[in-house]
Design a protein around this motif. Sequence first.
Motif, short mmCIF file in Angstrom:
data_model
loop_
_atom_site.label_atom_id
_atom_site.label_comp_id
_atom_site.label_asym_id
_atom_site.label_seq_id
_atom_site.Cartn_x
_atom_site.Cartn_y
_atom_site.Cartn_z
N UNK A 55 0.77 -1.38 -0.09
CA UNK A 55 -0.10 0.05 0.13
C UNK A 55 0.79 1.30 0.02
N UNK A 56 1.88 1.26 -0.64
CA UNK A 56 3.09 2.51 -0.41
C UNK A 56 2.81 3.06 -1.79
N UNK A 57 2.19 4.45 -1.64
CA UNK A 57 1.85 5.37 -2.69
C UNK A 57 3.27 5.64 -3.47
N UNK A 60 5.33 2.20 -5.37
CA UNK A 60 4.57 1.45 -6.13
C UNK A 60 3.69 2.33 -7.01
N UNK A 61 3.49 2.14 -8.28
CA UNK A 61 2.47 2.98 -8.99
C UNK A 61 0.94 2.64 -8.80
N UNK A 62 0.92 1.45 -7.88
CA UNK A 62 -0.59 0.95 -8.05
C UNK A 62 -1.57 1.78 -7.32
N UNK A 63 -1.23 2.50 -6.05
CA UNK A 63 -2.04 3.32 -5.14
C UNK A 63 -2.68 4.37 -6.12
N UNK A 64 -1.76 5.17 -6.61
CA UNK A 64 -1.93 6.09 -7.52
C UNK A 64 -3.02 5.99 -8.75
N UNK A 65 -2.71 4.90 -9.33
CA UNK A 65 -3.34 4.21 -10.46
C UNK A 65 -4.91 3.77 -10.04
N UNK A 295 9.28 0.92 8.42
CA UNK A 295 8.40 1.56 7.56
C UNK A 295 7.23 0.57 7.06
N UNK A 296 7.34 -0.67 7.46
CA UNK A 296 6.61 -1.41 7.17
C UNK A 296 6.45 -1.93 5.34
N UNK A 297 7.62 -1.79 4.84
CA UNK A 297 7.79 -2.02 3.50
C UNK A 297 7.87 -3.71 3.22
N UNK A 298 8.06 -3.95 1.99
CA UNK A 298 7.87 -5.38 1.59
C UNK A 298 9.49 -5.95 2.02
N UNK A 322 10.63 8.53 11.62
CA UNK A 322 10.48 10.14 10.78
C UNK A 322 8.99 10.35 10.99
N UNK A 323 8.73 11.41 10.28
CA UNK A 323 7.38 12.01 10.27
C UNK A 323 6.36 10.92 9.37
N UNK A 324 5.11 11.12 9.73
CA UNK A 324 4.02 10.60 9.08
C UNK A 324 3.14 11.26 8.36
N UNK A 325 2.65 11.07 7.03
CA UNK A 325 1.61 11.58 6.49
C UNK A 325 0.41 10.88 6.12
N UNK A 326 -0.63 11.45 5.96
CA UNK A 326 -1.85 10.61 5.56
C UNK A 326 -1.68 9.69 4.30
N UNK A 327 -0.64 10.08 3.48
CA UNK A 327 -0.35 9.23 2.46
C UNK A 327 0.49 7.75 2.92
N UNK A 328 1.08 7.76 4.14
CA UNK A 328 1.61 6.58 4.60
C UNK A 328 0.75 5.39 4.74
N UNK A 329 -0.23 5.21 3.75
CA UNK A 329 -1.01 3.82 3.89
C UNK A 329 -0.21 2.55 4.23
N UNK A 330 0.82 2.65 3.85
CA UNK A 330 1.65 1.35 4.16
C UNK A 330 1.62 0.97 5.65
N UNK A 331 1.77 2.16 6.59
CA UNK A 331 1.62 1.92 8.01
C UNK A 331 0.12 1.64 8.48
N UNK A 332 -0.81 1.32 7.76
CA UNK A 332 -2.24 1.10 8.29
C UNK A 332 -2.69 -0.39 7.85
N UNK A 333 -3.31 -1.08 8.66
CA UNK A 333 -3.83 -2.33 8.49
C UNK A 333 -5.45 -2.57 7.93
#
Length: 563
Positions: A55-57, A60-65, A295-298, A322-333
């Motif tokens: 879920x990393x925007x 990976x291009x998946x989230x934006x697409x 960072x909860x990366x693969x 580091x800082x977190x933004x709403x875009x960091x969906x990779x940190x959310x389950x």
Amino acid sequence: MAEGFVLDLRESADQLDLVYSRNEARWKTFFIDWLGGLNRRNAGVGWWAHVSAVKNFLSSPLGNRVFQLLALREVVETQGVERLFVLGAHPAQIRATERWAESSGISVRATWRARLPWALPRLTGLRILVQFVRAVRHFGFRRPMPVQAAHPPDLCIFTYVDASLREGSDAFFGTLPERLREIAPGISTMFIAHVQAPLAATLPKLRQMRWQPYLPLFDMLSWRDFAWALVRSLSEALRMRSLRTGDEGWLRPLLLDALRWDMGPGAYFNNLLIYRAARRMAARLRPACFLYPYENKSLEKLLILGLREGFPEIRIVGYQHSSITPRHATLLFAEGEAGATPLPDRIVTAGEVTKDFLERHGRYPEGILVAGCALRQTWGEPFARRASGDGRIRVLLALSSSIAELVRGVRFMMAVSACLPELELGIRPHPEFPLDRLPAGEREWVRSHAKELGGTPLADNLQWCDVVAYASSTVAIEALMRGRPVVHFPAGDIVGADPLIGDAPAFRSKAASAEEFAAACRRWMEMDDGSFHAFAVEGVEYVASYLKAPDEHSIGLFLCGSR
């Protein structure tokens, strides 16, 4: 009904900005639940090696697409169209749109070029072979660095290194080994390095490090590991078409395209090597505790799986650094996803703000999150309020993230200058997105209307300005610490990227338009000193909670036996 409706999906276009902002929360929940369900069903080494699974925007291009197609559907369903022309669509987006449109009576017209993605699957195997050759070239014939430790290290610290590596401080953990020895004399530590490009320039530096041993993780690999990763990658590429994609079948073309992308620039092969190297390293060194940047990366999931297979007794700590933004969906389950995800035994956050945010929104296992400290950041004293006798309002535009943000940020300031004649603008671009990448018109405007502050000390920039303008830059956090008000402006992000999360202080304003931005600047400039100081103090307190200063207790949290 509208006929011949034209929709521009490109990130540089502003046609869909309002659509994204109105639906961001709902669509992010959909995206997290969709990918979270896939993660539950497919969890395992072969699946977690996919970058797009987390879920990393940004990686990976998946989230934006996915968001672009959700916006397309929203426009069609709310405005009604008989014929839709889409600009800037990826071939996989077109195929997904066609699937959805078949049941909606909508005609989707694409050029023949967009209908020929046939070469991509055929190139996947070639891309995997290229990665195999590159990895073997750098690590297959390399003489491994010797491990100096006579006994198993108490703590192995995983980190990322590149050519900027220097003595005395790590890019992610600062001087943590020295801090740990202050509270636990005699503790043995060792850095385990994931070496990033340029490899030829970075690898020799590791042998020269004196303050701490740095051991390249891939030094643990054997030829058998390279062969295993090659075979596993090729077999995964062949089985993707049988993947179960859940209820949202219309998104299947996007998902399969993203998974193929993972096989090339998405580092799938590299992640499999991480798994094998981590397993060998844990079995060989048998460290009591392992610490890594969380960072909860693969990559991290493969790291954890390998560590626990190699040495089941190991304790693992992740550092949310580091800082977190709403875009960091990779940190959310999604619901139940964390139970299927490889996670550390403890996650130490940089402070209370990020811990509270993850507890509130992330669905983490109870007790895994603890508020720690910021190891890399060093904050100076707040600057005095600048005397503004010249009538000018000095604005520092702090940029990051992308070319799109650079262009939109400059265009926003062009609009601000029309309604704020007293504006004096300084621009601090991100090093990867310098001002010379602006279109010609915007570049010429900057030359005559702004100061370029790239490469200059940030502290000097903050002392110079009255207000900081930002869209996603973490400069906003240091600006608050230095006693400068900040104003957030929209830069067309598909998902919000403001790092000031939680109960952000009133020293942060939001401006949806140039007129609102000008009004916010004048409000801060005209405020009396007493009120301004009170707001500034609140801003400093917020940052002190966001990025907490280290103390003996918070440093001790990085050791596995402390609570």
